[in-house]
Design a protein around this motif. Sequence first.
Motif, PDB file in Angstrom:
ATOM      1  N   LEU A 199       0.847  -1.185   0.000  1.00 50.93           N
ATOM      2  CA  LEU A 199       0.000   0.000   0.000  1.00 50.93           C
ATOM      3  C   LEU A 199       0.889   1.244   0.000  1.00 50.93           C
ATOM      4  O   LEU A 199       1.622   1.497   0.947  1.00 50.93           O
ATOM      5  N   LYS A 200       0.808   2.017  -1.085  1.00 47.49           N
ATOM      6  CA  LYS A 200       1.667   3.192  -1.244  1.00 47.49           C
ATOM      7  C   LYS A 200       1.028   4.458  -0.689  1.00 47.49           C
ATOM      8  O   LYS A 200       1.696   5.287  -0.074  1.00 47.49           O
ATOM      9  N   HIS A 201      -0.261   4.641  -0.965  1.00 48.23           N
ATOM     10  CA  HIS A 201      -0.940   5.870  -0.569  1.00 48.23           C
ATOM     11  C   HIS A 201      -2.323   5.578   0.004  1.00 48.23           C
ATOM     12  O   HIS A 201      -3.010   4.656  -0.457  1.00 48.23           O
ATOM     13  N   VAL A 202      -2.705   6.369   0.982  1.00 43.33           N
ATOM     14  CA  VAL A 202      -4.084   6.419   1.473  1.00 43.33           C
ATOM     15  C   VAL A 202      -4.616   7.775   1.036  1.00 43.33           C
ATOM     16  O   VAL A 202      -4.111   8.823   1.459  1.00 43.33           O
ATOM     17  N   LEU A 203      -5.609   7.780   0.155  1.00 39.14           N
ATOM     18  CA  LEU A 203      -6.122   9.012  -0.438  1.00 39.14           C
ATOM     19  C   LEU A 203      -7.451   9.399   0.212  1.00 39.14           C
ATOM     20  O   LEU A 203      -8.372   8.589   0.260  1.00 39.14           O
ATOM     21  N   ARG A 204      -7.535  10.616   0.684  1.00 40.65           N
ATOM     22  CA  ARG A 204      -8.776  11.112   1.255  1.00 40.65           C
ATOM     23  C   ARG A 204      -9.417  12.106   0.291  1.00 40.65           C
ATOM     24  O   ARG A 204      -8.766  13.036  -0.181  1.00 40.65           O
TER      25      ARG A 204
ATOM     26  N   THR B 256       1.369   0.122   7.427  1.00 43.78           N
ATOM     27  CA  THR B 256       1.781  -0.121   6.041  1.00 43.78           C
ATOM     28  C   THR B 256       2.885   0.816   5.576  1.00 43.78           C
ATOM     29  O   THR B 256       3.458   0.606   4.509  1.00 43.78           O
ATOM     30  N   ARG B 257       3.131   1.885   6.309  1.00 37.49           N
ATOM     31  CA  ARG B 257       4.076   2.932   5.939  1.00 37.49           C
ATOM     32  C   ARG B 257       3.613   3.687   4.697  1.00 37.49           C
ATOM     33  O   ARG B 257       4.404   4.300   3.981  1.00 37.49           O
ATOM     34  N   ALA B 258       2.316   3.637   4.430  1.00 35.81           N
ATOM     35  CA  ALA B 258       1.750   4.391   3.310  1.00 35.81           C
ATOM     36  C   ALA B 258       1.658   5.864   3.673  1.00 35.81           C
ATOM     37  O   ALA B 258       1.500   6.229   4.842  1.00 35.81           O
ATOM     38  N   SER B 259       1.756   6.730   2.676  1.00 29.51           N
ATOM     39  CA  SER B 259       1.567   8.154   2.901  1.00 29.51           C
ATOM     40  C   SER B 259       0.077   8.481   2.882  1.00 29.51           C
ATOM     41  O   SER B 259      -0.707   7.829   2.184  1.00 29.51           O
ATOM     42  N   LEU B 260      -0.320   9.464   3.667  1.00 28.50           N
ATOM     43  CA  LEU B 260      -1.706   9.917   3.724  1.00 28.50           C
ATOM     44  C   LEU B 260      -1.817  11.210   2.938  1.00 28.50           C
ATOM     45  O   LEU B 260      -1.162  12.204   3.255  1.00 28.50           O
ATOM     46  N   LEU B 261      -2.640  11.212   1.901  1.00 30.93           N
ATOM     47  CA  LEU B 261      -2.774  12.369   1.031  1.00 30.93           C
ATOM     48  C   LEU B 261      -4.110  13.057   1.288  1.00 30.93           C
ATOM     49  O   LEU B 261      -5.159  12.401   1.312  1.00 30.93           O
ATOM     50  N   SER B 262      -4.040  14.374   1.461  1.00 31.21           N
ATOM     51  CA  SER B 262      -5.237  15.129   1.789  1.00 31.21           C
ATOM     52  C   SER B 262      -5.147  16.518   1.183  1.00 31.21           C
ATOM     53  O   SER B 262      -4.064  16.988   0.823  1.00 31.21           O
TER      54      SER B 262
ATOM     55  N   ARG C 107       3.456  10.949   8.030  1.00 29.52           N
ATOM     56  CA  ARG C 107       2.943  10.308   6.816  1.00 29.52           C
ATOM     57  C   ARG C 107       2.128  11.256   5.947  1.00 29.52           C
ATOM     58  O   ARG C 107       1.770  10.911   4.822  1.00 29.52           O
ATOM     59  N   LEU C 108       1.814  12.432   6.472  1.00 29.57           N
ATOM     60  CA  LEU C 108       0.880  13.332   5.804  1.00 29.57           C
ATOM     61  C   LEU C 108       1.534  14.054   4.636  1.00 29.57           C
ATOM     62  O   LEU C 108       2.633  14.587   4.742  1.00 29.57           O
ATOM     63  N   ARG C 109       0.808  14.102   3.523  1.00 31.95           N
ATOM     64  CA  ARG C 109       1.259  14.828   2.341  1.00 31.95           C
ATOM     65  C   ARG C 109       0.079  15.599   1.779  1.00 31.95           C
ATOM     66  O   ARG C 109      -0.969  15.026   1.493  1.00 31.95           O
ATOM     67  N   ARG C 110       0.254  16.906   1.657  1.00 31.26           N
ATOM     68  CA  ARG C 110      -0.789  17.747   1.081  1.00 31.26           C
ATOM     69  C   ARG C 110      -0.703  17.693  -0.443  1.00 31.26           C
ATOM     70  O   ARG C 110       0.385  17.761  -1.012  1.00 31.26           O
ATOM     71  N   VAL C 111      -1.847  17.573  -1.102  1.00 30.24           N
ATOM     72  CA  VAL C 111      -1.870  17.595  -2.563  1.00 30.24           C
ATOM     73  C   VAL C 111      -2.937  18.590  -3.018  1.00 30.24           C
ATOM     74  O   VAL C 111      -3.892  18.870  -2.292  1.00 30.24           O
ATOM     75  N   ALA C 112      -2.761  19.123  -4.207  1.00 27.58           N
ATOM     76  CA  ALA C 112      -3.665  20.147  -4.712  1.00 27.58           C
ATOM     77  C   ALA C 112      -4.123  19.797  -6.127  1.00 27.58           C
ATOM     78  O   ALA C 112      -3.603  18.869  -6.769  1.00 27.58           O
ATOM     79  N   HIS C 113      -5.081  20.555  -6.610  1.00 27.55           N
ATOM     80  CA  HIS C 113      -5.632  20.381  -7.949  1.00 27.55           C
ATOM     81  C   HIS C 113      -4.525  20.372  -9.000  1.00 27.55           C
ATOM     82  O   HIS C 113      -3.626  21.217  -8.979  1.00 27.55           O
TER      83      HIS C 113
END
Length: 228
Positions: free
Chosen positions: A57-62, A80-86, A99-105
């Motif tokens: 598991l690479k990413h957990v996407l919210r 899982t050491r997956a990153s959490l994207l929000s 683990r938190l990674r901010r993502v944008a449009h």
Amino acid sequence: MHAKVNPLQFRPIEGLQTGLIGYLLADLIDRAAVVIDPPRGQTELILALTEERGVELKHVLRTHAHVADADACEELCGRTRASLLSGDEVDTAGMPAARLRRVAHGATLSFGTETIGVIGTPGRTPGSLSYLWRDRLFCGDVFDLDGCAAHDSEADPGRLFDTLIRRVFVLPEETLVFPAHPIKARRVATLDELRMRFASVLRHGREAFITDMAARRAMNSAGRDPMP
């Protein structure tokens, strides 16, 4: 003769506690996976599915997080050491900072050889995101106009109108839409179907939509069903 093995796996995961629908996507060749909106209480199932398929598991996407019902996904990310994207505007209090990674449009994510496009879709909640994978759109609560019409301080009808008109309905009409909650008992619909369904509340323009949502909120407060 051996049957061909599908190199991709797609698995909806329904939450027993909240009714939230999550989605597991896996590239079996490169052994990588992501999960979108994992439902609370389904960590063990997600771990079992990834182990069974031999994927990491690479990413957990919210797509979104409600203030009153936030789930940090801390256990799933930690195990899982997956990153959490929000999204940028989502309240991340309690989320695993490491683990938190901010993502944008406009961002692009990858798992294995697969790519996922990030579409900013604010309105129903601040900072909401949708994820486009191949011909499938995972859109969270974007189409929950019932919720937008309720007395909910998180919802912004003007931003939701802009999201629907400028970012969602510009996608190909055959796009398959997978929401975080069933839309009138439907778990998947084409974008063309949804465009026709919501045409009556969008066709008069932005200001009319905002006014309509305000009127529906008043109806909701009075105990009447705000949506047809």
